[in-house]
Design a protein around this motif. Structure first.
Motif, PDB file in Angstrom:
ATOM      1  N   ASP A 189      36.075  34.318  65.707  1.00  0.00           N
ATOM      2  CA  ASP A 189      35.583  34.277  67.087  1.00  0.00           C
ATOM      3  C   ASP A 189      36.562  34.939  68.058  1.00  0.00           C
ATOM      4  O   ASP A 189      36.527  34.697  69.256  1.00  0.00           O
ATOM      5  N   SER A 190      37.438  35.762  67.521  1.00  0.00           N
ATOM      6  CA  SER A 190      38.318  36.591  68.336  1.00  0.00           C
ATOM      7  C   SER A 190      38.434  37.937  67.634  1.00  0.00           C
ATOM      8  O   SER A 190      38.558  37.991  66.402  1.00  0.00           O
ATOM      9  N   PRO A 191      38.378  39.040  68.381  1.00  0.00           N
ATOM     10  CA  PRO A 191      38.288  40.356  67.737  1.00  0.00           C
ATOM     11  C   PRO A 191      39.610  40.870  67.195  1.00  0.00           C
ATOM     12  O   PRO A 191      40.687  40.476  67.647  1.00  0.00           O
ATOM     13  N   TYR A 192      39.530  41.762  66.228  1.00  0.00           N
ATOM     14  CA  TYR A 192      40.659  42.584  65.816  1.00  0.00           C
ATOM     15  C   TYR A 192      40.299  44.026  66.133  1.00  0.00           C
ATOM     16  O   TYR A 192      39.270  44.528  65.686  1.00  0.00           O
ATOM     17  N   GLU A 193      41.149  44.688  66.902  1.00  0.00           N
ATOM     18  CA  GLU A 193      40.914  46.075  67.305  1.00  0.00           C
ATOM     19  C   GLU A 193      41.778  46.993  66.455  1.00  0.00           C
ATOM     20  O   GLU A 193      42.991  47.081  66.673  1.00  0.00           O
ATOM     21  N   PRO A 194      41.191  47.696  65.488  1.00  0.00           N
ATOM     22  CA  PRO A 194      41.989  48.526  64.576  1.00  0.00           C
ATOM     23  C   PRO A 194      42.688  49.658  65.328  1.00  0.00           C
ATOM     24  O   PRO A 194      42.171  50.166  66.331  1.00  0.00           O
ATOM     25  N   PRO A 195      43.859  50.065  64.863  1.00  0.00           N
ATOM     26  CA  PRO A 195      44.515  51.224  65.477  1.00  0.00           C
ATOM     27  C   PRO A 195      43.646  52.473  65.359  1.00  0.00           C
ATOM     28  O   PRO A 195      42.949  52.661  64.354  1.00  0.00           O
ATOM     29  N   ILE A 196      43.697  53.316  66.364  1.00  0.00           N
ATOM     30  CA  ILE A 196      42.925  54.559  66.337  1.00  0.00           C
ATOM     31  C   ILE A 196      43.654  55.628  65.543  1.00  0.00           C
ATOM     32  O   ILE A 196      43.053  56.352  64.744  1.00  0.00           O
ATOM     33  N   ASP A 197      44.955  55.730  65.738  1.00  0.00           N
ATOM     34  CA  ASP A 197      45.715  56.797  65.085  1.00  0.00           C
ATOM     35  C   ASP A 197      47.082  56.282  64.638  1.00  0.00           C
ATOM     36  O   ASP A 197      48.120  56.721  65.149  1.00  0.00           O
ATOM     37  N   PRO A 198      47.118  55.369  63.678  1.00  0.00           N
ATOM     38  CA  PRO A 198      48.415  54.849  63.213  1.00  0.00           C
ATOM     39  C   PRO A 198      49.151  55.901  62.397  1.00  0.00           C
ATOM     40  O   PRO A 198      48.554  56.881  61.925  1.00  0.00           O
ATOM     41  N   GLU A 199      50.441  55.707  62.225  1.00  0.00           N
ATOM     42  CA  GLU A 199      51.193  56.602  61.353  1.00  0.00           C
ATOM     43  C   GLU A 199      50.709  56.514  59.908  1.00  0.00           C
ATOM     44  O   GLU A 199      50.773  57.488  59.157  1.00  0.00           O
ATOM     45  N   LEU A 200      50.204  55.337  59.533  1.00  0.00           N
ATOM     46  CA  LEU A 200      49.742  55.148  58.164  1.00  0.00           C
ATOM     47  C   LEU A 200      48.684  54.060  58.132  1.00  0.00           C
ATOM     48  O   LEU A 200      48.812  53.051  58.814  1.00  0.00           O
TER      49      LEU A 200
END
Length: 212
Positions: free
Chosen positions: A164-175
Motif C-alpha cells: 500500500d505504498s509505491p516503489y518508484e524504480p530508477p529511470i537510469d541507474p548505473e546498473l
C-alpha cells in the motif's frame, strides 16, 4: 526580523580535500547505493560486495536501513515524511564517509525517486553508483522469510512498500540487476565489472587495483 540559528551555522574549515584522504588510502571516493524492494536481494549483494572489496584491501563501510533504524533513525516511523527524512539522513552520513575517503556501500529500499535523486546531488561526478536490485513481485514475496508481505496484506504493517505504498524504480541507474535471472555470484560479478568501467575516472591503474 528574528535571526535563524541556521543563518549562523558555518561549517568547520579544512585544508584536506576528500580526494586527498582517498588517495592516502589508495582508493576512490564512492558510494554504491543499492535500491530495490524488500526481498530483491539488496542486503545479500551489499554484504558480498563489501566482503570482496575488503579482501582487496579497500576501506569500506556498509550502511543499511535496519542498522540506522536502531540508532540514528529510531525516532522515525514509516510514514512518507519519515521515509524521506530517513533517506536524507542516510545520504548525509554516506557523504561524510565518502569525504573521509571511504568507499560506502548503502543498502536501502529508498522507494521514492526524488529522495534518491537528492542523495545523488550530494556527491560529485562519478561518486554515486546506483544499483537497482530488481525481481518480479511474486519472487520477492516468495523470498520473504520474515513474513513482512503477508503481515502487510493482513493490514498489520501499514504503508509497506509494494503493498500500500509505491516503489518508484530508477529511470537510469548505473546498473540494473534482475536477481530472478542471476545467481548472487553472477550479480556480484556484474557489479564489479560496472564499477571497473566507472573507475577509469579515477585512473586506470587505480581502478584495476580496486576492481579488476
Amino acid at each position: 526580523m528574528e535571526t535563524s540559528y541556521n543563518d549562523l551555522v558555518v561549517p568547520a574549515a579544512t585544508e584536506i580535500a576528500g580526494d586527498s584522504r582517498a588517495s592516502i588510502k589508495q582508493q576512490r571516493q564512492l558510494v554504491v547505493w543499492f535500491t530495490g524492494m524488500s526481498g530483491a536481494g539488496k542486503s545479500t549483494l551489499a554484504g558480498m560486495l563489501e566482503n570482496e572489496l575488503q579482501a582487496r584491501g579497500v576501506r569500506t563501510f556498509l550502511l543499511d536501513g535496519d542498522q540506522l533504524r536502531l540508532g540514528l533513525n529510531n525516532d522515525l516511523d514509516f510514514s512518507d515524511a519519515s521515509r524521506h527524512e530517513s533517506i536524507r539522513r542516510a545520504a548525509e552520513v554516506a557523504r561524510l564517509m565518502v569525504d573521509a575517503g571511504i568507499t560506502v556501500i548503502a543498502s536501502f529500499i529508498s522507494p521514492f525517486r526524488a529522495d534518491r535523486d537528492a542523495a545523488r546531488a550530494l556527491f560529485g561526478r562519478g561518486q554515486f553508483f546506483e544499483v537497482h536490485v530488481d525481481a518480479p513481485f511474486g519472487v520477492v514475496e516468495a523470498r520473504d522469510v520474515k513474513g513482512l508481505y503477508k503481515k502487510a496484506r493482513e493490514g498489520l504493517l501499514p504503508k509497506f512498500t509494494g503493498i500500500d505504498s509505491p516503489y518508484e524504480p530508477p529511470i537510469d541507474p548505473e546498473l540494473r540487476l534482475n536477481t530472478a535471472e542471476l545467481t548472487p555470484q553472477e550479480a556480484l560479478q556484474r557489479i564489479l565489472l560496472a564499477m571497473d568501467a566507472l573507475g577509469v575516472d579515477a585512473g586506470e591503474a587505480l581502478a584495476q587495483r580496486l576492481y579488476a
